[in-house]
Motif scaffolding. Structure first.
Motif, PDB file in Angstrom:
ATOM      1  N   SER A 242      -4.894   5.494   5.162  1.00 26.98           N
ATOM      2  CA  SER A 242      -5.103   5.069   6.549  1.00 26.98           C
ATOM      3  C   SER A 242      -6.028   3.862   6.619  1.00 26.98           C
ATOM      4  N   ALA A 243      -7.060   3.842   5.773  1.00 25.31           N
ATOM      5  CA  ALA A 243      -8.032   2.748   5.801  1.00 25.31           C
ATOM      6  C   ALA A 243      -7.388   1.423   5.407  1.00 25.31           C
ATOM      7  N   MET A 244      -6.517   1.435   4.395  1.00 21.61           N
ATOM      8  CA  MET A 244      -5.869   0.191   3.978  1.00 21.61           C
ATOM      9  C   MET A 244      -4.897  -0.318   5.040  1.00 21.61           C
ATOM     10  N   LEU A 245      -4.118   0.574   5.630  1.00 27.47           N
ATOM     11  CA  LEU A 245      -3.189   0.150   6.676  1.00 27.47           C
ATOM     12  C   LEU A 245      -3.947  -0.387   7.891  1.00 27.47           C
ATOM     13  N   ALA A 246      -5.073   0.241   8.218  1.00 28.71           N
ATOM     14  CA  ALA A 246      -5.883  -0.244   9.336  1.00 28.71           C
ATOM     15  C   ALA A 246      -6.471  -1.620   9.023  1.00 28.71           C
ATOM     16  N   LEU A 247      -6.903  -1.805   7.776  1.00 23.03           N
ATOM     17  CA  LEU A 247      -7.441  -3.102   7.365  1.00 23.03           C
ATOM     18  C   LEU A 247      -6.389  -4.198   7.516  1.00 23.03           C
ATOM     19  N   LEU A 248      -5.168  -3.914   7.104  1.00 27.40           N
ATOM     20  CA  LEU A 248      -4.099  -4.912   7.210  1.00 27.40           C
ATOM     21  C   LEU A 248      -3.756  -5.194   8.666  1.00 27.40           C
ATOM     22  N   SER A 249      -3.802  -4.166   9.510  1.00 25.92           N
ATOM     23  CA  SER A 249      -3.542  -4.371  10.936  1.00 25.92           C
ATOM     24  C   SER A 249      -4.601  -5.260  11.558  1.00 25.92           C
ATOM     25  N   ARG A 250      -5.875  -5.007  11.205  1.00 23.88           N
ATOM     26  CA  ARG A 250      -6.957  -5.836  11.736  1.00 23.88           C
ATOM     27  C   ARG A 250      -6.826  -7.279  11.244  1.00 23.88           C
ATOM     28  N   ALA A 251      -6.507  -7.436   9.965  1.00 22.70           N
ATOM     29  CA  ALA A 251      -6.384  -8.780   9.405  1.00 22.70           C
ATOM     30  C   ALA A 251      -5.228  -9.537  10.044  1.00 22.70           C
ATOM     31  N   GLY A 252      -4.148  -8.808  10.326  1.00 21.53           N
ATOM     32  CA  GLY A 252      -3.001  -9.459  10.950  1.00 21.53           C
ATOM     33  C   GLY A 252      -3.259  -9.849  12.391  1.00 21.53           C
ATOM     34  N   ASN A 253      -4.105  -9.067  13.083  1.00 16.52           N
ATOM     35  CA  ASN A 253      -4.390  -9.340  14.488  1.00 16.52           C
ATOM     36  C   ASN A 253      -5.497 -10.368  14.685  1.00 16.52           C
TER      37      ASN A 253
ATOM     38  N   SER B 113       6.687   7.579 -11.117  1.00 16.57           N
ATOM     39  CA  SER B 113       6.731   6.334 -10.348  1.00 16.57           C
ATOM     40  C   SER B 113       5.314   5.814 -10.122  1.00 16.57           C
ATOM     41  N   SER B 114       5.052   4.608 -10.561  1.00 17.16           N
ATOM     42  CA  SER B 114       3.726   4.017 -10.363  1.00 17.16           C
ATOM     43  C   SER B 114       3.380   3.918  -8.877  1.00 17.16           C
ATOM     44  N   TYR B 115       4.359   3.519  -8.076  1.00 19.12           N
ATOM     45  CA  TYR B 115       4.111   3.296  -6.650  1.00 19.12           C
ATOM     46  C   TYR B 115       3.878   4.627  -5.925  1.00 19.12           C
ATOM     47  N   ALA B 116       4.707   5.624  -6.217  1.00 19.06           N
ATOM     48  CA  ALA B 116       4.511   6.936  -5.593  1.00 19.06           C
ATOM     49  C   ALA B 116       3.197   7.562  -6.040  1.00 19.06           C
ATOM     50  N   THR B 117       2.800   7.301  -7.284  1.00 20.33           N
ATOM     51  CA  THR B 117       1.522   7.825  -7.776  1.00 20.33           C
ATOM     52  C   THR B 117       0.357   7.196  -7.022  1.00 20.33           C
ATOM     53  N   GLY B 118       0.422   5.880  -6.802  1.00 16.09           N
ATOM     54  CA  GLY B 118      -0.617   5.222  -6.021  1.00 16.09           C
ATOM     55  C   GLY B 118      -0.708   5.783  -4.610  1.00 16.09           C
ATOM     56  N   ALA B 119       0.464   6.001  -3.988  1.00 17.20           N
ATOM     57  CA  ALA B 119       0.481   6.572  -2.638  1.00 17.20           C
ATOM     58  C   ALA B 119      -0.082   7.992  -2.635  1.00 17.20           C
ATOM     59  N   TRP B 120       0.246   8.776  -3.672  1.00 18.68           N
ATOM     60  CA  TRP B 120      -0.269  10.147  -3.793  1.00 18.68           C
ATOM     61  C   TRP B 120      -1.787  10.142  -3.949  1.00 18.68           C
ATOM     62  N   LEU B 121      -2.296   9.266  -4.780  1.00 21.47           N
ATOM     63  CA  LEU B 121      -3.742   9.198  -4.993  1.00 21.47           C
ATOM     64  C   LEU B 121      -4.489   8.740  -3.741  1.00 21.47           C
TER      65      LEU B 121
ATOM     66  N   LEU C  19       4.004   4.015   1.408  1.00 21.86           N
ATOM     67  CA  LEU C  19       3.199   4.593   2.493  1.00 21.86           C
ATOM     68  C   LEU C  19       3.873   4.455   3.851  1.00 21.86           C
ATOM     69  N   GLY C  20       4.934   3.663   3.911  1.00 24.24           N
ATOM     70  CA  GLY C  20       5.581   3.426   5.183  1.00 24.24           C
ATOM     71  C   GLY C  20       4.889   2.365   6.017  1.00 24.24           C
TER      72      GLY C  20
END
Length: 207
Positions: free
Chosen positions: A176-187, A150-158, A97-98
Motif C-alpha cells: 500500500s505504501a509504494m502504490l500511495a507513493l506512486l500516486s502522490r508522485a504522479g499527482n 516467480s520472482s515478481y509474485a514473490t516480491g508481491a507476497w513479501l 500488485l494490480g
C-alpha cells in the motif's frame, strides 16, 4: 539516479569500477541530496545477496516504504546489467500488485540508472533480513524449487505484511505504501517520460 545501499557481500559481486575498494563510510558514489530524493521518490534502497539453492539472488527493500523486489538466479554477467534487472523487477512486481496504469506510468518515468554504495541502514536491513528468512522458510517448508518460483509474485507476497519503521509509531504495509507513493508522485507534478515500453515488461512476466 536510483541509489542502492548494498551489503559488502553484494557489492563484491558488482563489476568494476562499481566494485572498486571503498570504506564503509565513504561511498563510491555520493548519496542523494534532499532535493534529489524529492525529485525521485523511487531512489533509496537497501540490497543484499542471498544464496538460495546454490543460486545467486538479490533482495532489495525500498527505504521509505519497505517495498521489496526479488531477483533470482543471477549469473556473473547479470550483475553488469543491473539497471535492466531492477526495472524489470519493479514494473512486473507492481503489475502483480494490480497497480493502476497511472501508477505504472509514474514508476516507468521515475526509472533511472542505479548507483551503489555500502552505506546501509540498519533499520531497513532488519526488515530485509526478516523477509529473507521468510523466503528461505517458504522454500524449505513447501519443498519448493527456486526455478519454479516467480520472482515478481514473490516480491508481491513479501510486500503484503506490516513492517515497523524506526521513529514511526504505526506499522506500514509496503504494498500500500509504494502504490500511495506512486500516486502522490504522479499527482504532484507531471513526470518526464522515460523511453520505457510497458509491453516489454508484460511480455517478460514469468507467471
Amino acid at each position: 539516479m536510483i541509489n542502492i545501499h548494498a551489503t559488502k557481500k553484494l557489492y563484491a559481486k558488482l563489476p568494476a569500477p562499481i566494485s572498486a575498494p571503498q570504506s564503509e563510510t565513504t561511498p563510491l558514489t555520493p548519496t542523494l541530496s534532499l532535493g534529489e530524493r524529492e525529485q525521485n521518490p523511487l531512489s533509496g534502497w537497501n540490497a543484499n545477496l542471498l544464496i538460495l539453492q546454490r543460486r545467486n539472488c538479490v533482495l532489495l527493500v525500498h527505504d521509505a516504504t519497505r517495498f521489496p523486489l526479488f531477483v533470482k538466479g543471477l549469473l556473473k554477467a547479470d550483475f553488469a546489467n543491473f539497471n535492466h534487472l531492477f526495472a524489470d523487477a519493479l514494473m512486473n512486481t507492481l503489475l502483480k500488485l494490480g497497480a493502476s496504469q497511472s501508477q505504472l506510468d509514474t514508476a516507468a518515468a521515475l526509472l533511472a540508472p542505479c548507483r551503489f554504495d555500502t552505506a546501509c541502514d540498519r533499520s531497513v536491513q532488519g526488515t530485509m533480513n526478516q523477509m529473507a528468512g521468510d523466503l528461505e522458510h517458504r522454500l524449505w517448508f513447501d519443498n519448493a524449487r527456486l526455478d519454479d518460483l516467480s520472482s515478481y509474485a514473490t516480491g508481491a507476497w513479501l510486500s503484503d505484511r506490516p513492517c515497523t519503521v524506526k521513529g514511526q509509531k504505526d506499522c506500514i504495509w509496503p504494498n500500500s505504501a509504494m502504490l500511495a507513493l506512486l500516486s502522490r508522485a504522479g499527482n504532484s507534478a507531471p513526470a518526464k517520460r522515460n523511453v520505457i515500453q510497458l509491453a516489454d515488461y508484460l511480455s517478460s512476466r514469468n507467471g
